[in-house]
Design a protein around this motif. Structure first.
Motif, short mmCIF file in Angstrom:
data_model
loop_
_atom_site.label_atom_id
_atom_site.label_comp_id
_atom_site.label_asym_id
_atom_site.label_seq_id
_atom_site.Cartn_x
_atom_site.Cartn_y
_atom_site.Cartn_z
N ILE A 55 -19.89 21.69 16.96
CA ILE A 55 -20.92 21.55 18.00
C ILE A 55 -21.22 20.08 18.31
CG2 ILE A 55 -23.36 21.93 18.57
CD1 ILE A 55 -23.07 24.70 17.27
N PRO A 56 -21.50 19.23 17.33
CA PRO A 56 -21.79 17.83 17.67
C PRO A 56 -20.62 17.13 18.37
CG PRO A 56 -22.46 18.29 15.42
CD PRO A 56 -21.69 19.48 15.90
N ARG A 58 -18.28 18.55 20.23
CA ARG A 58 -18.17 19.06 21.60
C ARG A 58 -19.30 18.51 22.47
NH1 ARG A 58 -18.54 24.99 21.35
NH2 ARG A 58 -19.32 24.73 19.27
N TYR A 59 -20.50 18.40 21.91
CA TYR A 59 -21.63 17.85 22.66
C TYR A 59 -21.34 16.41 23.06
CZ TYR A 59 -26.21 15.96 23.71
OH TYR A 59 -27.25 15.33 24.32
N LEU A 60 -20.88 15.62 22.10
CA LEU A 60 -20.58 14.21 22.40
C LEU A 60 -19.45 14.07 23.41
CD1 LEU A 60 -20.95 12.60 18.86
CD2 LEU A 60 -22.52 12.42 20.81
N ASN A 62 -18.74 16.20 25.81
CA ASN A 62 -19.32 16.54 27.11
C ASN A 62 -20.22 15.42 27.62
OD1 ASN A 62 -18.07 19.02 27.32
ND2 ASN A 62 -19.76 20.12 26.38
N LEU A 63 -20.98 14.82 26.72
CA LEU A 63 -21.85 13.71 27.09
C LEU A 63 -21.03 12.52 27.59
CD1 LEU A 63 -24.83 12.81 27.11
CD2 LEU A 63 -24.47 11.95 24.79
#
Length: 78
Positions: A55-56, A58-60, A62-63
């Motif tokens: 999750i982290p 993938r979040y980064l 996307n960010l």
């Protein structure tokens, strides 16, 4: 999250070692059947843990992608 990943890896290793360990554990009175039953779901837990741990990242990603798009559009004036 590293500890979670390490714990899951240890459980996977235990499941793989059970055919060898079972006879020894039975000699010491361990209820091997219950252990094996508990380890049956480890494959699903491994998949869920992999998704959770990512999750982290993938979040980064996307960010970063969103930031790159904003920079691209602000430079081009669109």
């Amino acid at each position: 999250m590293k500890e979670l990943s390490s714990n899951v890896t240890s459980l996977v290793n235990l499941k793989q070692a059970m055919p060898v360990l079972s006879p020894f554990l039975k000699e010491f009175g361990v209820e091997v059947d219950k252990m094996e039953d508990a380890l049956q779901g480890i494959d699903g837990i491994t998949r869920q843990t992999s998704k959770f741990i990512s999750i982290p990242d993938r979040y980064l990603a996307n960010l970063e992608q969103t930031a790159n798009l904003k920079v691209k559009y602000s430079i081009s004036g669109d």
